[in-house]
Scaffold this motif. Structure first.
Motif, PDB file in Angstrom:
ATOM      1  N   LEU A 146       0.879  -1.159   0.000  1.00  0.00           N
ATOM      2  CA  LEU A 146       0.000   0.000   0.000  1.00  0.00           C
ATOM      3  C   LEU A 146       0.919   1.211   0.000  1.00  0.00           C
ATOM      4  N   ASN A 147       0.757   2.075  -0.988  1.00  0.00           N
ATOM      5  CA  ASN A 147       1.617   3.252  -1.118  1.00  0.00           C
ATOM      6  C   ASN A 147       0.748   4.492  -1.088  1.00  0.00           C
ATOM      7  N   LEU A 148       1.046   5.418  -0.184  1.00  0.00           N
ATOM      8  CA  LEU A 148       0.389   6.721  -0.131  1.00  0.00           C
ATOM      9  C   LEU A 148       1.454   7.773  -0.371  1.00  0.00           C
ATOM     10  N   GLU A 149       1.160   8.730  -1.252  1.00  0.00           N
ATOM     11  CA  GLU A 149       2.143   9.775  -1.512  1.00  0.00           C
ATOM     12  C   GLU A 149       1.452  11.093  -1.776  1.00  0.00           C
ATOM     13  N   TYR A 150       2.161  12.168  -1.509  1.00  0.00           N
ATOM     14  CA  TYR A 150       1.673  13.509  -1.765  1.00  0.00           C
ATOM     15  C   TYR A 150       2.754  14.248  -2.537  1.00  0.00           C
ATOM     16  N   ARG A 151       2.400  14.743  -3.723  1.00  0.00           N
ATOM     17  CA  ARG A 151       3.339  15.497  -4.561  1.00  0.00           C
ATOM     18  C   ARG A 151       2.916  16.957  -4.560  1.00  0.00           C
ATOM     19  N   PHE A 152       3.904  17.837  -4.549  1.00  0.00           N
ATOM     20  CA  PHE A 152       3.596  19.258  -4.495  1.00  0.00           C
ATOM     21  C   PHE A 152       4.672  20.057  -5.230  1.00  0.00           C
ATOM     22  N   PRO A 153       4.270  21.144  -5.894  1.00  0.00           N
ATOM     23  CA  PRO A 153       5.254  22.000  -6.559  1.00  0.00           C
ATOM     24  C   PRO A 153       5.973  22.868  -5.525  1.00  0.00           C
ATOM     25  N   ILE A 154       7.257  23.063  -5.725  1.00  0.00           N
ATOM     26  CA  ILE A 154       8.027  23.947  -4.847  1.00  0.00           C
ATOM     27  C   ILE A 154       8.262  25.281  -5.536  1.00  0.00           C
ATOM     28  N   VAL A 155       8.774  25.228  -6.770  1.00  0.00           N
ATOM     29  CA  VAL A 155       9.023  26.465  -7.505  1.00  0.00           C
ATOM     30  C   VAL A 155       9.022  26.180  -9.007  1.00  0.00           C
ATOM     31  N   TRP A 156       8.462  27.093  -9.781  1.00  0.00           N
ATOM     32  CA  TRP A 156       8.545  27.055 -11.233  1.00  0.00           C
ATOM     33  C   TRP A 156       9.744  27.911 -11.607  1.00  0.00           C
ATOM     34  N   ILE A 157      10.795  27.289 -12.098  1.00  0.00           N
ATOM     35  CA  ILE A 157      12.039  28.004 -12.400  1.00  0.00           C
ATOM     36  C   ILE A 157      11.945  28.648 -13.771  1.00  0.00           C
ATOM     37  N   GLU A 158      11.652  27.865 -14.802  1.00  0.00           N
ATOM     38  CA  GLU A 158      11.443  28.333 -16.170  1.00  0.00           C
ATOM     39  C   GLU A 158      12.534  29.283 -16.671  1.00  0.00           C
ATOM     40  N   ARG A 159      13.792  28.835 -16.567  1.00  0.00           N
ATOM     41  CA  ARG A 159      14.891  29.633 -17.125  1.00  0.00           C
ATOM     42  C   ARG A 159      16.119  28.772 -17.370  1.00  0.00           C
ATOM     43  N   GLY A 160      16.978  29.264 -18.245  1.00  0.00           N
ATOM     44  CA  GLY A 160      18.225  28.587 -18.566  1.00  0.00           C
ATOM     45  C   GLY A 160      19.393  29.271 -17.881  1.00  0.00           C
ATOM     46  N   TYR A 161      20.574  28.752 -18.155  1.00  0.00           N
ATOM     47  CA  TYR A 161      21.785  29.310 -17.567  1.00  0.00           C
ATOM     48  C   TYR A 161      22.679  29.833 -18.683  1.00  0.00           C
ATOM     49  N   HIS A 162      22.783  31.150 -18.798  1.00  0.00           N
ATOM     50  CA  HIS A 162      23.578  31.818 -19.838  1.00  0.00           C
ATOM     51  C   HIS A 162      23.262  31.222 -21.208  1.00  0.00           C
ATOM     52  N   THR A 163      24.247  30.766 -21.936  1.00  0.00           N
ATOM     53  CA  THR A 163      24.008  30.200 -23.267  1.00  0.00           C
ATOM     54  C   THR A 163      24.144  28.677 -23.296  1.00  0.00           C
ATOM     55  N   LEU A 164      24.235  28.055 -22.149  1.00  0.00           N
ATOM     56  CA  LEU A 164      24.312  26.590 -22.110  1.00  0.00           C
ATOM     57  C   LEU A 164      22.996  25.994 -22.610  1.00  0.00           C
ATOM     58  N   PRO A 165      23.033  24.870 -23.301  1.00  0.00           N
ATOM     59  CA  PRO A 165      21.804  24.249 -23.819  1.00  0.00           C
ATOM     60  C   PRO A 165      21.073  23.448 -22.741  1.00  0.00           C
ATOM     61  N   ILE A 166      20.731  24.101 -21.647  1.00  0.00           N
ATOM     62  CA  ILE A 166      19.989  23.463 -20.565  1.00  0.00           C
ATOM     63  C   ILE A 166      18.967  24.467 -20.041  1.00  0.00           C
ATOM     64  N   TYR A 167      17.751  23.965 -19.791  1.00  0.00           N
ATOM     65  CA  TYR A 167      16.649  24.815 -19.369  1.00  0.00           C
ATOM     66  C   TYR A 167      15.986  24.154 -18.168  1.00  0.00           C
ATOM     67  N   PHE A 168      15.991  24.824 -17.026  1.00  0.00           N
ATOM     68  CA  PHE A 168      15.387  24.302 -15.802  1.00  0.00           C
ATOM     69  C   PHE A 168      13.913  24.668 -15.772  1.00  0.00           C
ATOM     70  N   ARG A 169      13.059  23.693 -15.565  1.00  0.00           N
ATOM     71  CA  ARG A 169      11.617  23.936 -15.634  1.00  0.00           C
ATOM     72  C   ARG A 169      10.977  24.065 -14.251  1.00  0.00           C
ATOM     73  N   ARG A 170      10.909  22.973 -13.501  1.00  0.00           N
ATOM     74  CA  ARG A 170      10.188  22.977 -12.224  1.00  0.00           C
ATOM     75  C   ARG A 170      10.922  22.146 -11.181  1.00  0.00           C
ATOM     76  N   LEU A 171      10.693  22.494  -9.933  1.00  0.00           N
ATOM     77  CA  LEU A 171      11.186  21.711  -8.798  1.00  0.00           C
ATOM     78  C   LEU A 171       9.966  21.247  -8.009  1.00  0.00           C
ATOM     79  N   HIS A 172       9.852  19.918  -7.831  1.00  0.00           N
ATOM     80  CA  HIS A 172       8.723  19.313  -7.121  1.00  0.00           C
ATOM     81  C   HIS A 172       9.225  18.607  -5.871  1.00  0.00           C
ATOM     82  N   GLY A 173       8.323  18.404  -4.940  1.00  0.00           N
ATOM     83  CA  GLY A 173       8.608  17.602  -3.762  1.00  0.00           C
ATOM     84  C   GLY A 173       7.610  16.466  -3.667  1.00  0.00           C
ATOM     85  N   ARG A 174       7.986  15.443  -2.912  1.00  0.00           N
ATOM     86  CA  ARG A 174       7.107  14.297  -2.709  1.00  0.00           C
ATOM     87  C   ARG A 174       7.406  13.688  -1.353  1.00  0.00           C
ATOM     88  N   VAL A 175       6.388  13.376  -0.593  1.00  0.00           N
ATOM     89  CA  VAL A 175       6.530  12.608   0.646  1.00  0.00           C
ATOM     90  C   VAL A 175       5.689  11.336   0.473  1.00  0.00           C
TER      91      VAL A 175
END
Length: 94
Positions: free
Chosen positions: A10-39
């Motif tokens: 039996l698995n119970l879990e709660y997921r929740f958003p922490i922050v919507w980042i929605e940005r990249g780092y300078h000109t690197l080809p990487i884009y951070f979207r969201r940070l979530h938590g789960r207990v």
């Protein structure tokens, strides 16, 4: 570890958003979207024969998940978590 010819959980879990980042780092080809938590809480076990409640174990934990896009097209999720077996003989896992 546990073993048997059947497994119940039996698995119970709660997921929740922490922050919507929605940005990249300078000109690197990487884009951070969201940070979530789960207990979560897991209660279960493996055994043979009829259901044996004394064989069931309890575990609790938490996890962080970072969603990102890299090389402009590929999505990924980086996860870091911690879990603890509450019953006797339980252990910690990262």
């Amino acid at each position: 570890s546990v073993f048997g010819n059947q497994f119940h959980v039996l698995n119970l879990e709660y997921r929740f958003p922490i922050v919507w980042i929605e940005r990249g780092y300078h000109t690197l080809p990487i884009y951070f979207r969201r940070l979530h938590g789960r207990v979560f809480v897991d209660y279960g076990g493996a055994f043979s024969g009829p259901i044996a409640l004394d064989k069931l174990r309890l575990g609790v934990g938490a996890e962080l998940m970072l969603e990102l896009t890299y090389l402009y097209y590929f999505s990924a999720a980086l996860q870091l978590g911690y879990a603890r077996g509450v019953d006797s003989g339980g252990s910690n896992q990262v």
